[in-house]
Design an enzyme around this catalytic site. Structure first.
Site, PDB file in Angstrom:
ATOM      1  N   LYS A  49     -13.015   0.267   4.932  1.00  0.00           N
ATOM      2  CA  LYS A  49     -13.264  -0.351   3.704  1.00  0.00           C
ATOM      3  C   LYS A  49     -14.294  -1.241   4.060  1.00  0.00           C
ATOM      4  O   LYS A  49     -15.133  -1.333   3.263  1.00  0.00           O
ATOM      5  CB  LYS A  49     -12.006  -1.393   3.656  1.00  0.00           C
ATOM      6  N   TYR A  81       0.843  -1.226   0.222  1.00  0.00           N
ATOM      7  CA  TYR A  81       0.043   0.121   0.044  1.00  0.00           C
ATOM      8  C   TYR A  81       0.858   1.345   0.054  1.00  0.00           C
ATOM      9  O   TYR A  81       1.943   1.509   0.983  1.00  0.00           O
ATOM     10  CB  TYR A  81      -0.911  -0.042   1.117  1.00  0.00           C
ATOM     11  N   ASP A 131      -2.038  -5.647   9.051  1.00  0.00           N
ATOM     12  CA  ASP A 131      -3.054  -4.893   8.758  1.00  0.00           C
ATOM     13  C   ASP A 131      -4.378  -5.736   8.061  1.00  0.00           C
ATOM     14  O   ASP A 131      -4.153  -6.321   6.968  1.00  0.00           O
ATOM     15  CB  ASP A 131      -2.626  -4.025   7.788  1.00  0.00           C
ATOM     16  N   ILE A 138      -7.342  -4.645   7.351  1.00  0.00           N
ATOM     17  CA  ILE A 138      -8.474  -3.763   7.027  1.00  0.00           C
ATOM     18  C   ILE A 138      -9.358  -4.270   6.210  1.00  0.00           C
ATOM     19  O   ILE A 138     -10.779  -3.793   5.986  1.00  0.00           O
ATOM     20  CB  ILE A 138      -8.013  -2.232   6.859  1.00  0.00           C
TER      21      ILE A 138
END
Lengths: 581, 502
Positions: free
Chosen positions: B339, B216, B301, B303
């Site tokens: 998200k 990312y 992470d 998410i």
């Protein structure tokens, strides 16, 4: 530090370093070398010995390198002679991992627990200052007239509950409308009257047949959908889109609070999730780790966290004294500046609170001009914390007003504001950086990604702050109530023989209890604080937490009380003080 | 070693004691002088990259303080980030937001496929809010309690109510018997500060994290900017379908160690952004073993945990740690509502950690990034509405899958293959045979053409530090179904001109 740096510069310049290392040893080595050369050794011995010495030196340096490296790290958090000690203490308390890391990594299995960073290990341990201890104590056992009459009364938290009822009434009437708009009208049209601003904001609403009854709004180049019932607002990730609108509303509010003496330009505003991150972001933007800010004492205890914790910046105290009614003098600033320079610290700015917290006095126009001159002379910044600007009952002069009139040198002025105090909405987490420096503005905007205000809250605020009638009523009423409370508290204290500095603003009364402390020192002060907390069950902030240079001063925050509480507070204090007198 | 020769010459020749000591003394003196001059520029701890940007102020700072000339300095951090962005990721985002596409109002605008937003289920959220907003601010009771519950100071790491609601939501998102402990949560104003806070807690200035690439693009900001921490890329390749391998991790670890940089952890995203693949239970176990062996942390992470729509099951590292005898203290999870429940505007992120010290530190650091109280109240009621949440998660998965199928089919028609993945909001498209030259330059050329000629903004793989050129991330969840054909048409236009020219 010097040492570390010396080693560090070695690696990129192997050539120079060799001469350096050799030269360094050669100084002491010269005598044996000569003896050898002049005697028998000649080339062989003459080169073996220095080679060996050089080798040992390298060996020695390598062995020592790990240590200074660690120190360096803890430094980047602790940074300076004063704060270094706590963090290095924690370093040793860590289960020895950081230090013996290389060895631990060699052995396949290391049993030690995984360590956290040195910079936060100090933070984990912290919180033992009376300020935070007191706050915690009240949280556990809060006073309530009916439910818990023996609980601790909170006089340590700068929170204003005097005018909360006004906010409540407004919300009850308008909250739904603020989010959903009133009936057919778009909620977004509530912002329209501010358009367009400085080319910053284009605002048009286009009605479209597509997608049912959707309409499309463009704010600052962003498309978003507006449905007929106007509930679009919540989820579109509107941080970017709304920043400008909220900025405008906040700018309007700030001007109103300062009685339109200044007009604030929304394009110079960066919104953050509270004034706390606003101060930290400014600290990140203006100073590098190891640099320092001058801060007049006594100051708000939270600065030690906000300015220093993560940035690695240092605070240099500029003591103000009771003899001057704790007013700031440029001479004291100058003295602290020079002392810091002598210690090899780079001073990057002055942080002032106006109205000051905890004393409550205002900086007058003349002082502000002098301060600006001082900053110009030293080529440093000024951060002016004006979060209590609207809670004053005398003429308040903003730093923005000074630089507005004086066109030069705006670039060094940065203002911190927020809605936690003047609008008594700390739960909303809205802080403001107002700066005249474009680079700082750009950097702070990017850093606000770490501390953004939530979109639903922004919507509420836009609506609330745009209601000028409400804002006017609120400010006036709030001022009256604060003043009334202050007068009662001071009268009560005076009856017990406690004098205080005359306050012109804020939620505080800065009281002199040096006559009541058992010994004229910080120890005596904290003893009295402890007694007030544990026997009297009132939590006040001792001056030492604000780094006041004179012991025996206490901050009483009165905005969390009701008028009925005042006699109770007085009675409790009286109870504690009697035995000493 | 070289020094020995001149010294000897002097000693053997005429110089004797005097010259023999004078010369080294002089050398030493010069060295000191040299070091002293070099010291000031490297004074601020932030590494050379940032300090080299300084307009030479630091060096003469003592002088300038006397004369008070020269520009007013800001920190090296601010200097370096105040400049306009030069990464294609941010440039593309800016470009698309200046001239946004709309089917009717602005049909020639730029189509945004670079921003990871999921607008597919926006209507559900909209419906819920319009039905439930009435009680939002004042609460159902509307009494005294409720005003002080939102206006006054709240715990900066989030209210217990919201933490409990989050725990329930996460369990529901994973859809299995995984329970999250609210007391291990720290809430922040978005995932961005959650990652930064963890980074502050786990690493000191100059330490490093291993990050599998492609990653990312904003990790570079979140992990590095203010913390001074380094990211060490661990390259994953197309032949492994960009799946991480422990040997690559190990290699990167050892290389970094040689540079004498301390590695404090691994930063994973699971499901991966941008590739969209999942880490298997076995892989997670291997990672935990690796972390244990090296005594480092793992930040996971997660998410996109709820944006999964294939047969493959998502396994949270929290489950693995729970089931096996691993050291929990090194595991930290990041989650948020941006998200899975498309609510980026509400700014709610979460740190979920098993390490008491990290939790304690993170809790204190939330003073710099806490969630607004009215928002918390809104979320508590939204997340506790089980019916709504279940419906949302189901619908969301289905809509993402449909959109992905449509999008991937469109790309395939153009001869563009995507990596096989069934999670996150992206497809990771292989355009290597469309780039004019096999290199980052060629990739950026294609990206620029797509942006300026084709008017679509994709994220080039180089922005994600992908080691192989020619890969692009397309976020398809900002689109309407009707837009897909427009996107394909635009790509065809660019690609056509590409193949003809090269």
């Amino acid at each position: 530090m010097t040492q570390t740096r010396y080693y560090r510069t070695r690696s990129p310049e192997p050539e120079k370093e060799k001469t350096g290392g050799g030269g360094g040893t050669a100084m002491r080595v010269i005598v044996p070398l000569q003896g050898v050369v002049q005697g028998r050794g000649g080339l062989v011995l003459g080169s073996i010995i220095p080679c060996a010495l050089f080798y040992f030196l390298q060996f020695y340096l390598k062995r020592n390198r790990d240590d200074p490296d660690d120190k360096n790290e803890s430094n980047s958090t602790g940074q300076n002679p004063t704060t270094r000690s706590p963090s290095s203490e924690h370093l040793t308390e860590l289960p020895g991992l950081t230090r013996s890391l290389s060895r631990a990594l060699l052995s396949p299995r290391n049993s030690g627990p995984v360590s956290i960073s040195a910079r936060v290990s100090g933070i984990v341990k912290g919180g033992d200052s009376p300020y935070y201890m007191g706050l915690k104590r009240v949280k556990e056992d809060p006073y309530d007239e009916l439910d818990n009459p023996n609980g601790v009364i909170q006089l340590g938290l700068a929170e204003n509950k005097l005018s909360l009822d006004l906010v409540k009434d407004w919300l009850a009437e308008n909250a739904r409308e603020a989010i959903l708009g009133n009936g057919k009208e778009l909620s977004i049209s509530g912002i329209a009257p501010y358009q367009p601003f400085d080319g910053l904001m284009e605002f048009k609403v286009i009605t479209l047949g597509a997608r049912g009854c959707w309409r499309v709004a463009i704010v600052h180049g962003q498309w978003f959908m507006v449905s007929d019932n106007n509930a679009m607002v919540l989820s579109l990730g509107l941080i970017v889109e709304y920043r400008y609108s909220t900025g405008m509303a906040v700018a309007g509010f700030m001007s109103q609070v300062m009685e339109n003496a200044v007009s604030f330009n929304p394009s110079q505003i960066v919104l953050t999730a509270g004034a706390t991150p606003a101060i930290e972001i400014l600290s990140f933007c203006l100073a590098d780790a190891g640099n320092a800010f001058l801060v007049p004492t006594p100051y708000y205890p939270g600065f030690d966290r906000d300015v220093k914790w993560r940035t690695g910046v240092e605070i240099i105290h500029v003591p103000c004294r009771s003899a001057d009614n704790f007013h700031l003098s440029i001479a004291a600033l100058d003295r602290s500046f020079n002392q810091a320079k002598k210690r090899g610290l780079k001073v990057r700015g002055v942080i002032i609170s106006n109205p000051s917290n905890p004393v409550g006095n205002l900086l007058n126009r003349e002082t502000l001009y002098n301060l600006l001159d001082f900053a110009r002379e030293k080529n440093i910044h000024i951060i002016s914390n004006e979060i209590l600007a609207g809670s004053t009952h005398e003429e308040f002069v903003s730093m923005a007003e000074i630089v507005d009139q004086e066109d030069t040198d705006r670039k060094r002025v940065h203002i911190v504001y927020g809605l936690s105090k003047d609008l008594s909405l700390p739960g909303f987490r809205v802080g403001v950086i107002y700066t005249f420096n474009e680079d700082v503005l750009a950097a702070a905007r990017k850093l606000s990604r770490f501390s953004a205000t939530s979109a639903p809250t922004q919507l509420l605020l836009i609506s609330m702050l745009s209601d000028t009638k409400f804002v006017r009523t609120f400010i006036t009423t709030n001022r009256e109530r604060l003043q009334r409370m202050y007068v009662q508290l001071v009268a009560g204290l005076e009856k017990m023989g406690i004098k205080s500095i005359k306050s012109s603003g804020g939620f505080y009364c800065w009281a002199d209890m040096s006559g009541f402390i058992s010994s004229y020192s910080e120890k005596g002060e904290v003893e009295l604080w402890d007694k007030l907390l544990n026997l009297g069950k009132v939590n006040v902030t001792p001056g030492s937490c604000c780094h006041c240079i004179e012991p025996g001063w206490f901050r009483f925050c009165f905005a969390t009380l009701t008028e009925k509480d005042i006699p109770v507070v007085m009675e409790r204090i009286q109870k504690v003080l009697k035995p000493v007198n | 070693m070289r020094l020995v020769v001149p010294l000897q010459g002097v000693a053997q020749g005429r110089g004797g004691l005097l010259l023999g000591s004078l010369i080294p003394c002089a050398l030493f003196c010069f060295l000191q002088l040299y070091l002293k001059r070099r010291r000031s520029p490297s004074d601020p701890p932030p590494p050379s990259t940032s300090s080299s940007n300084q307009p030479g102020m630091t060096r003469h700072s003592s002088l300038s303080n006397l004369l008070s000339r020269g520009p007013l300095r800001i920190s090296s951090l601010a200097t370096s980030i105040a400049k306009p962005d030069d990464s294609p990721y941010y440039m593309g985002l800016d470009k698309a937001s200046e001239d946004p596409y709309h089917r009717i109002a602005n049909p020639d605008g730029v189509i945004q496929l670079g921003l990871s937003e999921n607008r597919l289920c926006f209507d559900l959220i909209e419906k819920w809010t319009s039905e439930n907003l009435r009680d939002w601010v004042m609460g159902r009771e509307g009494g005294d309690l409720s005003i002080s519950g939102i206006a006054t100071y709240q715990p900066s790491d989030g209210t217990m109510k919201l933490k409990m609601a989050m725990a329930g939501f996460m369990s529901r998102v994973i859809g299995r018997d995984v329970s999250y402990e609210p007391s291990q949560m720290v809430l922040t104003a978005g995932v961005t500060p959650a990652i930064e806070t963890l980074c502050f807690c786990l690493a000191d200035h100059g330490n490093a994290f291993l990050v599998p690439t492609p990653y990312y693009p904003s990790f570079d900001r979140d992990m590095k900017w203010r913390t001074g921490v380094e990211l060490i890329p661990v390259h994953c390749r197309s032949k492994d379908n960009f799946v991480l391998s422990i040997s690559a991790l190990d290699q990167a670890f050892n290389q970094t160690r040689k540079r004498e940089t301390k590695i404090r952890g691994i930063l994973l995203s699971n499901p991966a952004n941008p590739v969209g693949n999942l880490l298997s239970r076995k892989m997670l176990e291997a990672l935990l073993k690796f972390a244990e062996e090296k005594n480092i942390h793992i930040i996971s992470d997660e998410i996109f945990a709820g944006s999964i729509y294939g047969e493959k099951e998502f396994v949270s590292i929290a489950e693995v740690v729970d089931s096996e005898d691993f050291d929990k203290n090194r595991v930290h999870i990041v989650y948020g509502l941006s998200k899975d429940l498309f609510l980026p505007g509400v700014r709610v992120g979460m740190i979920y950690s098993f390490n008491e010290n990290v939790l304690a530190a993170a809790r204190k650091l939330t003073r710099f990034s806490s969630v607004s109280a009215p928002t918390q109240r809104l979320l508590v009621s939204m997340l506790s509405d089980a019916r709504f949440i279940v419906e949302y998660i189901q619908t969301n998965k289905k809509r993402i899958r449909d959109m992905r199928d449509l999008f991937v089919a469109g790309l395939e028609e153009l001869g563009i293959k995507c990596s096989d993945s069934r999670s996150s909001l992206y497809c990771w498209a292989d355009m290597t045979n469309l780039i004019p030259s096999y290199g980052e330059k060629g990739e950026l050329e294609l990206w620029e053409k797509l942006l300026n000629v084709g008017k679509i903004n994709l994220t080039p793989g180089s922005a994600c530090h992908c080691i192989e050129p020619g890969w692009f991330r397309c976020c398809f969840t900002t689109l309407d179904k009707e837009d897909v054909s427009v996107v394909m048409e635009r790509i065809r236009k660019v690609v056509g001109s590409c193949t003809s020219c090269g």
